[in-house]
Scaffold this active site. Structure first.
Site, PDB file in Angstrom:
ATOM      1  N   TYR A 216       0.822  -1.108  -0.064  1.00 12.10           N
ATOM      2  CA  TYR A 216      -0.135  -0.051  -0.010  1.00 12.10           C
ATOM      3  C   TYR A 216       0.897   1.248   0.003  1.00 12.10           C
ATOM      4  O   TYR A 216       0.534   2.329  -0.808  1.00 12.10           O
ATOM      5  CB  TYR A 216      -0.885  -0.212   1.136  1.00 12.10           C
ATOM      6  CG  TYR A 216      -1.676   1.383   1.286  1.00 12.10           C
ATOM      7  CD1 TYR A 216      -2.887   1.530   0.479  1.00 12.10           C
ATOM      8  CD2 TYR A 216      -1.723   1.730   2.457  1.00 12.10           C
ATOM      9  CE1 TYR A 216      -3.671   2.562   0.476  1.00 12.10           C
ATOM     10  CE2 TYR A 216      -2.613   3.097   2.673  1.00 12.10           C
ATOM     11  CZ  TYR A 216      -3.594   3.232   1.528  1.00 12.10           C
ATOM     12  OH  TYR A 216      -4.417   4.480   1.470  1.00 12.10           O
ATOM     13  N   LYS A 220       0.838   4.502  -2.526  1.00  7.81           N
ATOM     14  CA  LYS A 220       0.569   5.836  -2.208  1.00  7.81           C
ATOM     15  C   LYS A 220       1.727   6.656  -2.410  1.00  7.81           C
ATOM     16  O   LYS A 220       1.763   7.933  -2.636  1.00  7.81           O
ATOM     17  CB  LYS A 220       0.206   5.972  -0.693  1.00  7.81           C
ATOM     18  CG  LYS A 220      -1.089   5.171  -0.634  1.00  7.81           C
ATOM     19  CD  LYS A 220      -2.407   6.059  -0.847  1.00  7.81           C
ATOM     20  CE  LYS A 220      -2.982   5.779  -2.358  1.00  7.81           C
ATOM     21  NZ  LYS A 220      -3.997   6.670  -2.826  1.00  7.81           N
TER      22      LYS A 220
END
Length: 334
Positions: A216, A220
């Site tokens: 993740y 990002k």
């Protein structure tokens, strides 16, 4: 868990921003929001709609659910919302089917949009998934990276001519208007990326050897780096990445790769996290601000610059990711 909590707070020197009064008239503008059927995307569309743009496109995977949201927004605006704008002035909110895990779906969405709209003033890349279990997208990319970065990168590429045309129209008309791309990132997440930032060898695999928040985190981080390079390559646009704050949305419920963390966070989300109507302020501010905003920058709530992590400021990494992404998307066009 402790590392995540360490990065949940942001600077207090924020810009006061009230969407009701600080979003100017959006008359004639066209807006597209990905992931507009819930959370921050839905709230952003609600706020935009109060200021009467020409069109708002709600891009989402589930068309039926998205249409229910459109109906809810119209109901919330009330029957008199457009009374002073004249007959036929009701805000048009159109549902756009978009699955960011499928390049074919992204292309279909871009084709429909460019067929039905000749301008795009605000492109809000809001959709995302968090801490998903190891998997790959339809096109073979690690599912978080593929959804959060690659799908959005392709959508942006395909809509660039429309964005650029809108920017030129604004410059020609001399009204100070521009075309915006607002990319949602995350403070805690982009700090959680692997130590090298982007593990390029993992991007076309399920990356099962990486932790869910590492996967993740690199997606990002990619959002911030992509915004920096998009701004550099297209100076006629205003492009920023933003952190919305730690907001109570349904992202936690989708954490299939970190179920224990999801179980721990879910019960406290509604009590300790920022409510959605407050969390949307940073991306709304970034969509309309005319001062204290620099293309390519990263902002924390609301309008606070200079907080990006070391890797997010690495120009060599940003250029490497840009070139890698451009190569992967090279065969895709309208």
């Amino acid at each position: 868990m402790s590392f995540i909590l360490k990065h949940l707070t942001t600077d207090k020197a924020f810009i006061p921003f009230d969407p009701t009064t600080d979003i100017p008239s959006l008359q004639g503008k066209v807006i597209l929001v990905t992931g507009g059927n819930n959370g921050l995307g839905k709230q952003s569309i609600c706020e935009f709609a109060r200021h009467r743009p020409k069109q708002i496109w709600l891009a989402a995977r589930n068309v039926a659910a998205a249409q229910k949201v459109v109906d809810e927004i119209h109901a919330a605006l009330g029957p008199d919302a457009d009374a002073d704008a004249g007959a036929g002035a009701a805000v048009r909110i159109l549902v756009l089917e978009l699955d960011l895990t499928s390049f074919a779906s992204v292309k279909r969405a871009a084709q429909r949009f460019t067929t039905e709209s000749d301008r795009l003033d605000i492109l809000m890349l809001n959709a995302g998934i968090m801490a998903a279990a190891p998997a790959v997208t339809e096109d073979g990319y690690e599912v978080q990276f593929g959804t959060n970065h690659m799908g959005h990168a392709l959508l942006t590429k395909l809509l660039l001519p429309t964005l650029q045309r809108s920017a030129r129209d604004g410059a020609r008309d001399g009204d100070g208007a521009d075309a915006r791309v607002v990319v949602l990132s995350s403070r805690a997440a982009h700090f959680l990326a692997p130590k090298q930032g982007i593990c390029f060898g993992s991007l076309k695999t399920p990356a099962a050897d990486m932790k869910p928040f590492e996967r993740y985190g690199q997606s990002k981080l990619a959002n911030v780096l992509f915004a920096r390079q998009l701004a550099a390559h297209h100076p006629g646009l205003t492009v920023v990445s933003v952190h919305p704050g730690v907001v109570s949305t349904n992202l936690v419920n989708g954490m299939s790769g970190a179920p224990l963390v999801a179980r721990l966070l879910s019960p406290v989300a509604n009590y300790c996290f920022t409510p959605v109507n407050q969390g949307a302020k940073n991306q709304l501010w970034a969509s309309v601000a005319t001062s204290n905003i620099d293309s390519g920058a990263y902002y924390e709530p609301v309008g606070v610059p200079g907080k990006a992590g070391r890797l997010a400021r690495n120009e060599d990494l940003a250029k490497e990711l840009w070139d890698w992404t451009e190569n992967e998307l090279g065969a895709w066009s309208l």
